[in-house]
Design a protein around this motif. Sequence first.
Motif, mmCIF file in Angstrom:
data_model
loop_
_atom_site.group_PDB
_atom_site.id
_atom_site.type_symbol
_atom_site.label_atom_id
_atom_site.label_comp_id
_atom_site.label_asym_id
_atom_site.label_seq_id
_atom_site.Cartn_x
_atom_site.Cartn_y
_atom_site.Cartn_z
ATOM 1 N N LEU A 20 -19.138 18.255 -28.102
ATOM 2 C CA LEU A 20 -18.245 18.577 -29.209
ATOM 3 C C LEU A 20 -18.570 19.972 -29.730
ATOM 4 N N PRO A 21 -17.578 20.882 -29.740
ATOM 5 C CA PRO A 21 -17.840 22.225 -30.258
ATOM 6 C C PRO A 21 -18.082 22.162 -31.766
ATOM 7 N N ASN A 22 -18.932 23.057 -32.255
ATOM 8 C CA ASN A 22 -19.132 23.188 -33.694
ATOM 9 C C ASN A 22 -19.369 24.659 -34.020
ATOM 10 N N GLU A 23 -19.584 24.946 -35.269
ATOM 11 C CA GLU A 23 -19.717 26.328 -35.744
ATOM 12 C C GLU A 23 -20.842 27.085 -35.048
ATOM 13 N N ASP A 24 -21.925 26.405 -34.713
ATOM 14 C CA ASP A 24 -23.105 27.075 -34.150
ATOM 15 C C ASP A 24 -23.282 26.862 -32.661
ATOM 16 N N GLY A 25 -22.324 26.278 -31.966
ATOM 17 C CA GLY A 25 -22.456 26.010 -30.533
ATOM 18 C C GLY A 25 -21.747 24.724 -30.181
ATOM 19 N N CYS A 26 -22.541 23.693 -29.868
ATOM 20 C CA CYS A 26 -21.937 22.386 -29.582
ATOM 21 C C CYS A 26 -22.964 21.288 -29.766
ATOM 22 N N GLU A 27 -22.442 20.065 -29.833
ATOM 23 C CA GLU A 27 -23.297 18.886 -29.917
ATOM 24 C C GLU A 27 -23.115 18.094 -28.630
ATOM 25 N N LEU A 28 -24.223 17.755 -28.002
ATOM 26 C CA LEU A 28 -24.227 16.956 -26.790
ATOM 27 C C LEU A 28 -24.616 15.541 -27.206
ATOM 28 N N SER A 29 -23.773 14.545 -26.903
ATOM 29 C CA SER A 29 -24.101 13.166 -27.283
ATOM 30 C C SER A 29 -23.763 12.208 -26.150
ATOM 31 N N TYR A 30 -24.442 11.067 -26.146
ATOM 32 C CA TYR A 30 -24.184 10.080 -25.109
ATOM 33 C C TYR A 30 -24.453 8.675 -25.615
ATOM 34 N N THR A 31 -23.837 7.730 -24.949
ATOM 35 C CA THR A 31 -24.083 6.312 -25.166
ATOM 36 C C THR A 31 -24.293 5.716 -23.784
ATOM 37 N N VAL A 32 -25.386 4.986 -23.606
ATOM 38 C CA VAL A 32 -25.709 4.398 -22.309
ATOM 39 C C VAL A 32 -25.854 2.887 -22.456
ATOM 40 N N PHE A 56 -33.638 16.520 -22.372
ATOM 41 C CA PHE A 56 -32.917 17.410 -23.276
ATOM 42 C C PHE A 56 -33.754 18.584 -23.745
ATOM 43 N N LYS A 57 -35.050 18.382 -23.846
ATOM 44 C CA LYS A 57 -35.927 19.511 -24.177
ATOM 45 C C LYS A 57 -35.860 20.538 -23.048
ATOM 46 N N ARG A 58 -35.952 20.068 -21.807
ATOM 47 C CA ARG A 58 -35.863 20.966 -20.657
ATOM 48 C C ARG A 58 -34.494 21.639 -20.585
ATOM 49 N N PHE A 59 -33.443 20.868 -20.872
ATOM 50 C CA PHE A 59 -32.095 21.431 -20.832
ATOM 51 C C PHE A 59 -31.940 22.515 -21.895
ATOM 52 N N ASP A 60 -32.427 22.244 -23.101
ATOM 53 C CA ASP A 60 -32.356 23.223 -24.181
ATOM 54 C C ASP A 60 -33.130 24.492 -23.798
ATOM 55 N N SER A 78 -28.003 12.285 -29.602
ATOM 56 C CA SER A 78 -27.264 13.535 -29.604
ATOM 57 C C SER A 78 -28.223 14.687 -29.840
ATOM 58 N N ARG A 79 -27.768 15.882 -29.496
ATOM 59 C CA ARG A 79 -28.593 17.068 -29.673
ATOM 60 C C ARG A 79 -27.688 18.264 -29.923
ATOM 61 N N GLU A 80 -28.070 19.089 -30.894
ATOM 62 C CA GLU A 80 -27.349 20.325 -31.178
ATOM 63 C C GLU A 80 -27.827 21.403 -30.211
ATOM 64 N N LEU A 81 -26.879 22.121 -29.608
ATOM 65 C CA LEU A 81 -27.196 23.225 -28.708
ATOM 66 C C LEU A 81 -26.590 24.506 -29.274
ATOM 67 N N ALA A 82 -27.281 25.632 -29.082
ATOM 68 C CA ALA A 82 -26.789 26.910 -29.588
ATOM 69 C C ALA A 82 -25.724 27.511 -28.676
ATOM 70 N N VAL A 83 -25.544 26.958 -27.484
ATOM 71 C CA VAL A 83 -24.554 27.487 -26.540
ATOM 72 C C VAL A 83 -23.192 26.860 -26.804
ATOM 73 N N THR A 84 -22.156 27.493 -26.254
ATOM 74 C CA THR A 84 -20.797 26.978 -26.436
ATOM 75 C C THR A 84 -20.597 25.700 -25.625
ATOM 76 N N GLN A 85 -19.533 24.999 -25.951
ATOM 77 C CA GLN A 85 -19.176 23.787 -25.216
ATOM 78 C C GLN A 85 -18.996 24.111 -23.730
ATOM 79 N N PRO A 94 -29.933 33.761 -23.879
ATOM 80 C CA PRO A 94 -30.839 34.130 -24.977
ATOM 81 C C PRO A 94 -30.104 34.678 -26.200
ATOM 82 N N GLU A 95 -28.935 35.284 -25.988
ATOM 83 C CA GLU A 95 -28.184 35.851 -27.109
ATOM 84 C C GLU A 95 -27.712 34.773 -28.081
ATOM 85 N N SER A 96 -27.349 33.606 -27.573
ATOM 86 C CA SER A 96 -26.899 32.508 -28.434
ATOM 87 C C SER A 96 -28.036 32.002 -29.312
ATOM 88 N N TYR A 97 -29.214 31.913 -28.732
ATOM 89 C CA TYR A 97 -30.364 31.419 -29.470
ATOM 90 C C TYR A 97 -30.913 32.485 -30.409
#
Length: 194
Positions: free
Chosen positions: A97-109, A137-141, A6-13, A149-152
């Motif tokens: 999953l939305p959270n207070e600071d943006g969203c969490e991106l998670s996966y199971t493969v 995910f680094k590239r996606f972030d 999983s990874r926390e992102l500063a952008v919205t869901q 840029p405003e979210s970050y």
Amino acid sequence: MDMQASRELAVTQQQAWDALNDPAVLKTCIPGCDKVEAVGENQYAIGMALKIGPVSAKFSGKIALSDINPPASYKLSFDGQGGPAGFGKGSAEVRLLPNEDGCELSYTVHASVGGKVAQLGQRLIDGAAKSMAEDFFKRFDEEMQRQHPESYAAKMVKGEVETEPEAGARSQGVPMWVWIAGAAALALVVWLAS
């Protein structure tokens, strides 16, 4: 092979969902990707070049999305071929999953491989899969930072944005039709590396 992250992102869901459904974003973020094309409803073709240990090959694959629940989740199945290098197939579940600071991106493969790739040894395959997923995910972030840029900037003010990824940091999944591409990419990344 099974893999979760999983990874926390500063952008919205919704912003993450939209980006993960943009083939141009996915193509940019998937290591070695040279093709992401829709070939039917919720079906995509993807092409990428991979090097895992001594094995290098061009892989082509198909991805199908199901149980699509915008902008929260989807399931993905994938099947790919790399000629003599081997094949991979499996499935993935992706969640935003939305959270207070943006969203969490998670996966199971869940993936399996065969051919030369499978002969490399589980440790090398697992390491390559994790490295490729982290790179995606680094590239996606970075792309999200470029697009929003405003979210970050808001997170920077709070001192919550990491400038360097922590060692062993985990990264995560993708959504919708590009979602498919992203998931496909991720799945391909994990699948090809698994």
